[in-house]
Design an enzyme around this catalytic site. Structure first.
Site, PDB file in Angstrom:
ATOM      1  NE  ARG A   1      -1.364   4.659   8.971  1.00  0.00           N
ATOM      2  CZ  ARG A   1      -2.858   4.566   9.022  1.00  0.00           C
ATOM      3  NH1 ARG A   1      -3.425   4.087   7.502  1.00  0.00           N
ATOM      4  NH2 ARG A   1      -4.031   4.707   9.790  1.00  0.00           N
TER       5      ARG A   1
ATOM      6  NE  ARG B   1      -3.798  -2.735   1.918  1.00  0.00           N
ATOM      7  CZ  ARG B   1      -4.792  -2.501   3.186  1.00  0.00           C
ATOM      8  NH1 ARG B   1      -5.064  -1.594   3.978  1.00  0.00           N
ATOM      9  NH2 ARG B   1      -5.356  -3.940   3.015  1.00  0.00           N
TER      10      ARG B   1
ATOM     11  CB  SER C   1     -11.673  -3.390   8.916  1.00  0.00           C
ATOM     12  OG  SER C   1     -12.828  -3.651   8.406  1.00  0.00           O
TER      13      SER C   1
ATOM     14  CD  GLU D   1      -9.249  -1.328  10.588  1.00  0.00           C
ATOM     15  OE1 GLU D   1      -8.656  -2.126   9.736  1.00  0.00           O
ATOM     16  OE2 GLU D   1      -8.761  -0.171  10.286  1.00  0.00           O
TER      17      GLU D   1
ATOM     18  NE  ARG E   1      -2.490  -1.787  11.027  1.00  0.00           N
ATOM     19  CZ  ARG E   1      -3.649  -0.763  11.361  1.00  0.00           C
ATOM     20  NH1 ARG E   1      -4.934  -0.793  12.200  1.00  0.00           N
ATOM     21  NH2 ARG E   1      -3.039   0.857  10.916  1.00  0.00           N
TER      22      ARG E   1
END
Length: 426
Positions: A275, A260, A350, A347, A389
């Site tokens: 991130r 990403r 999801s 988070e 994460r």
């Protein structure tokens, strides 16, 4: 993507859903272009009918030995008219498709309204955050002190938002992914897939990342795109196909690298592994009948929850608001795990029900086993979960006063029964 027949019949409902997403009403603009397209198609059909009739008249005149030059000229003019109308109809159809492709899925009725995460609703929570007799450190402090997490050398070779894990931390991340894949395949019935990490543009269009979010993706010089999540190849397994309704639901899982650009991240989460440009993730994807997708979302969420429960990590489940959901989702449940180093829930998974939104974009359908009718499938996707994460969560929740990391019981068989990670445990 949306069915034009539905928008024509429900323009107010269409606009209301977009307003809930924080967008301006679009029904009037879309229907105006659609009306021009339909008028063009009507004129095209009339011209084709006239051409056919005139062509028959030419044959009748010639059979009678009469001159048909005027009719031949008329057919020539009609052919040019038909060509122009077909080109115009195609252009208008492309314009409608472009307009619709930029619009997100409409939120489900039970999704809370709100512009961002402040309107999200906590549904339930599990476990209690750990308490320490010392000041909790974050994963960066822990990893660098162990000598097993290196941001400096990764930045030197690749830039920001990359990390090098070595020794026991690299093994711990691998153990987490193996544990998750075993759990989802052996206990939850997901079929393991090893998909490509590069896809063509059509695959990303089908799942909704393109054309709107191109800046968030990495593209190669020869036109391939690096996947931002295994949702893309797993969902595209049914693209352009007709499934036997009796085979649904179909459940897939994959462990892949994800890439990403984080173009919209700005200065957020610059520290550590929260991130990243590259990370590993276990993805869950389900292909279902429309009437089963709401139940499947609950099931998928429980499958992701099981990962955190087996590890003993406190978390909460949050229903996202209309303004915080992803582009393709109609309803999303987030799992947020407690991170002592940040003293916050973050988070880690999801899970989204996309309804028939992606299926329409990729023309994925099924044949109803009773009626034989063709319908679009519903697609769902969820993280089961993000390995980076999860590594952060394990490090921070199981840290000891001396900076070592206790290995959760469920992971020890994957680590040669290692009980603690310390600077010497390489």
């Amino acid at each position: 993507m949306f069915a034009m027949s539905w928008i024509r019949a429900n323009p107010e409902q269409f606009d209301a859903g977009l307003v809930r997403r924080g967008l301006e009403p679009q029904a009037a603009a879309v229907l105006q272009v659609d009306a021009r397209r339909r008028k063009c198609l009507t004129d095209l059909q009339a011209a084709q009918t006239e051409r056919n009739t005139t062509s028959r008249d030419i044959g009748a005149r010639k059979a009678a030995g009469e001159d048909a030059a005027d009719l031949v000229r008329q057919v020539g003019d009609l052919k040019r008219t038909i060509s122009d109308l077909q080109t115009r109809a195609d252009q208008l159809d492309a314009q409608v498709q472009t307009m619709l492709s930029e619009l997100p899925n409409l939120p489900a009725a039970d999704v809370p309204d709100g512009p961002d995460e402040r309107a999200n609703q906590e549904l339930w929570h599990w476990g209690e955050p750990p308490t320490f007799a010392f000041e909790a450190r974050d994963h960066v402090t822990l990893g660098e002190a162990l000598g097993l997490m290196d941001f400096q050398r990764s930045a030197r070779m690749s830039g920001a938002r990359f990390v090098i894990l070595t020794g026991a931390l690299a093994r711990l991340e691998r153990a987490l992914t193996a544990f998750m894949m075993d759990l989802q395949t052996q206990e939850h019935g997901y079929q393991e897939v090893s998909p490509p990490a590069m896809v063509r543009e059509a695959a990303l269009y089908g799942t909704g990342q393109l054309p709107k979010f191109a800046e968030d993706l990495f593209q190669t010089t020869d036109g391939y795109w690096l996947i931002p999540t295994a949702e893309v190849p797993l969902t595209n397994l049914v693209a352009g196909e007709i499934q036997d309704g009796a085979t649904l639901p179909q459940r897939y899982t994959a462990l892949t690298p994800c890439y990403r650009a984080e173009a919209g991240a700005g200065g957020r989460d610059n520290r550590g592994m929260i991130r990243m440009h590259q990370f590993s993730k276990v993805e869950l994807v389900s292909i279902t009948r429309p009437e089963d997708s709401d139940t499947e979302l609950q099931r998928m969420t429980r499958c992701a929850e099981t990962v955190l429960r087996r590890l003993g990590l406190a978390y909460r489940v949050v229903l996202l608001s209309s303004g915080d959901m992803g582009f393709a989702a109609r309803k999303t449940l987030d799992l947020e795990v407690w991170l002592p180093g940040q003293e916050a829930f973050r988070e880690i998974s999801s899970c989204s029900n996309c309804g028939d939104f992606q299926a329409r974009r990729m023309n994925a359908r099924y044949r109803h086993p009773d009626s034989g009718d063709l319908q679009h499938v519903h697609t769902l996707n969820g993280s089961g979960v993000a390995a980076g994460r999860l590594l952060i969560a394990v490090m921070e929740n199981f840290q000891e006063a001396d900076g070592s990391i206790t290995v959760p019981d469920v992971l020890r068989p994957y680590l040669g029964h290692l009980e603690r990670i310390s600077a010497a445990a390489t």
